[in-house]
Design a protein around this motif. Structure first.
Motif, PDB file in Angstrom:
ATOM      1  N   GLN A 112      24.179 -14.127   0.651  1.00 57.76           N
ATOM      2  CA  GLN A 112      23.521 -14.617   1.855  1.00 57.76           C
ATOM      3  C   GLN A 112      24.455 -15.489   2.690  1.00 57.76           C
ATOM      4  O   GLN A 112      24.561 -15.328   3.913  1.00 57.76           O
ATOM      5  CB  GLN A 112      22.264 -15.398   1.491  1.00 57.76           C
ATOM      6  N   VAL A 113      25.155 -16.425   2.021  1.00 57.14           N
ATOM      7  CA  VAL A 113      26.059 -17.326   2.734  1.00 57.14           C
ATOM      8  C   VAL A 113      27.188 -16.551   3.406  1.00 57.14           C
ATOM      9  O   VAL A 113      27.510 -16.783   4.579  1.00 57.14           O
ATOM     10  CB  VAL A 113      26.628 -18.383   1.769  1.00 57.14           C
TER      11      VAL A 113
ATOM     12  N   SER B 263      27.255 -13.465   4.295  1.00 54.48           N
ATOM     13  CA  SER B 263      26.727 -12.652   5.387  1.00 54.48           C
ATOM     14  C   SER B 263      26.629 -13.481   6.663  1.00 54.48           C
ATOM     15  O   SER B 263      26.976 -13.006   7.756  1.00 54.48           O
ATOM     16  CB  SER B 263      25.348 -12.104   5.007  1.00 54.48           C
ATOM     17  N   GLU B 264      26.211 -14.732   6.519  1.00 53.29           N
ATOM     18  CA  GLU B 264      26.152 -15.640   7.667  1.00 53.29           C
ATOM     19  C   GLU B 264      27.555 -15.950   8.185  1.00 53.29           C
ATOM     20  O   GLU B 264      27.780 -16.010   9.401  1.00 53.29           O
ATOM     21  CB  GLU B 264      25.425 -16.926   7.268  1.00 53.29           C
TER      22      GLU B 264
ATOM     23  N   ALA C 122      29.039 -13.076  10.316  1.00 57.37           N
ATOM     24  CA  ALA C 122      28.506 -12.996  11.681  1.00 57.37           C
ATOM     25  C   ALA C 122      29.245 -13.920  12.639  1.00 57.37           C
ATOM     26  O   ALA C 122      29.267 -13.692  13.853  1.00 57.37           O
ATOM     27  CB  ALA C 122      27.010 -13.338  11.669  1.00 57.37           C
TER      28      ALA C 122
ATOM     29  N   THR D   6      26.376 -26.179  13.133  1.00 53.72           N
ATOM     30  CA  THR D   6      25.160 -25.619  12.561  1.00 53.72           C
ATOM     31  C   THR D   6      25.333 -25.638  11.054  1.00 53.72           C
ATOM     32  O   THR D   6      26.063 -24.848  10.489  1.00 53.72           O
ATOM     33  CB  THR D   6      24.945 -24.183  13.054  1.00 53.72           C
TER      34      THR D   6
END
Length: 426
Positions: free
Chosen positions: A174-175, A177-178, A181, A396
């Protein structure tokens, strides 16, 4: 007069041996073995024998161990104390025999009183696939953030440990994948509280970082002693081979044992196999401390031949060795068993990896905060190196405050654990 036999101690049946005088179960004599030990003795004496005899064949630095009769564990440790104290004392003495010529001191010079720097002995059975002997907490990702402006994008990731891949894969995927992006060119990986864990998980992190162009390139190799490599560590036939899930395996029509494992360098060389979609990383900066050890250092070492790698913080622990568990009666023994080498053959960080920028961090940092001392130093170094302006505001972030005293030495439970040993081809 005691009888002697050429061979070793059969270990699993020791669970059934009474604490009083007993006799070893019958075993076949292997004339190629030169190690001798008494065939009778108390449970404690047989365990003392077993620790030494396993070390004689499995220990990374077994070349300096004397013969059984010279070491004489039964006499040497008679009356030392409780069983666990006695066994740990024996392991400590074994661990102090090999001297590092670069320092003139043992490779396993203790960090604190009579505790080897690497090898250790624990109460309880080692079971592959369990979390025994692996750094806690049983989580990988502590914090992640993207620090970005028009000129530079930096991905920050704090890793607490390398627990089993089954327990960490989803969070890591998950990390990253972020991160993918955001197309960052630089990563900052915070390993200051990461004492290691499963090599498989650290390897997976490396595969998430690298571009696909590194597929098939050497990440690292595990180098066992010559006896292990040439298959002459016969004592391991008394350790059943279990897969990563703790299950037995059939090999040549019988239950596989640890003596059937391929311990050659070729059989224990791991190569990059790209995972995830992140393809843009060009430099990796690591935040480290004296608690950064084992699989964490392997991750750093394995990336050095291919990336610009910088360290920020304090010198790492220095643990380029790994283990697999050996069951002796009710104990698990983790003898330093293999050396970790990167693609350049480098492994000489027994005294730790020094930082490129020395920073003394706080005991309870807010991970991912650009104003935090270590991350701030990393960002300044990135700024100087890339000649780009890093915006330290407007990030962020997923940030947490870690209540962890980073000034404490690495826990002995923190080991570089290999649970993927492979059987020789039949």
């Amino acid at each position: 007069m005691q009888r002697y036999i050429k061979l070793y101690i059969t270990l699993l049946p020791l669970m059934l041996i009474a604490a009083s005088a007993c006799k070893k179960p019958n075993v076949a004599v292997d004339e190629a073995d030169e190690i001798i030990s008494p065939t009778t003795g108390t449970r404690s004496q047989l365990t003392l024998d077993s620790i030494f005899l396993y070390a004689k064949q499995v220990y990374l630095w077994n070349d300096v161990l004397p013969g059984y009769a010279e070491f004489n564990p039964r006499q040497k440790y008679a009356g030392v104390g409780s069983d666990i104290t006695t066994f740990r004392k024996e392991l400590f003495d074994i661990s102090q025999l090999k001297i590092n010529p670069a320092t003139g001191q043992p490779y396993e010079l203790p960090v604190y009183f009579e505790n080897p720097k690497y090898s250790n002995l624990q109460v309880g059975k080692n079971i592959p696939g369990s979390t025994a002997g692996v750094t806690k907490p049983n989580t990988a990702v502590l914090a992640s953030t993207i620090i970005a402006n028009a000129n530079a994008t930096v991905a920050y990731l704090a890793l607490a440990s390398f627990p089993s891949l089954n327990n960490s894969k989803a969070a890591l995927d998950q990390v990253f994948s972020e991160f993918a992006a955001a197309n960052p060119k630089v990563m900052v990986i915070d390993l200051r509280s990461n004492g290691g864990g499963y090599l498989e998980t650290a390897e997976y992190v490396a595969d998430l970082i690298v571009p696909a162009s590194l597929n098939g390139k050497v990440m690292y190799s595990e180098v066992f002693n010559p006896s292990m490599q040439n298959g002459s560590a016969k004592i391991l036939k008394h350790q059943p081979y279990l897969d990563a899930n703790g299950k037995t395996t059939i090999y040549s029509g019988r239950m596989a044992t640890m003596a059937d494992v391929d311990y050659t360098i070729a059989g224990n060389t791991y190569k990059f196999n790209k995972k995830g979609n992140l393809q843009t990383i060009q430099a990796v900066y690591f935040i480290v401390s004296g608690n950064t050890a084992s699989a964490s250092e392997m991750l750093i070492s394995s990336l050095k031949p291919y990336f610009e790698v910088k360290l920020i913080g304090e010198k790492t622990y220095g643990k380029p060795v790994g283990f697999f568990g050996i069951n002796i009666d009710q104990y698990s023994v983790y003898l330093s068993s293999f050396l970790i080498q990167n693609a350049n053959g480098w492994s000489d960080y027994f005294t730790g990896m020094p930082p490129d920028v020395a920073v003394k961090g706080t005991d309870n940092p807010v991970l991912g905060d650009p104003a935090e001392s270590c991350l701030s130093a990393a960002l300044q170094l990135i700024n100087r190196t890339t000649k780009q302006s890093i915006n330290l505001t407007g990030t962020t972030a997923k940030m947490i405050t870690v209540k962890n005293d980073l000034s404490q030495p690495v826990a002995k439970e923190s080991i570089m654990f290999e649970n993927r040993l492979r059987l020789r081809k039949q």
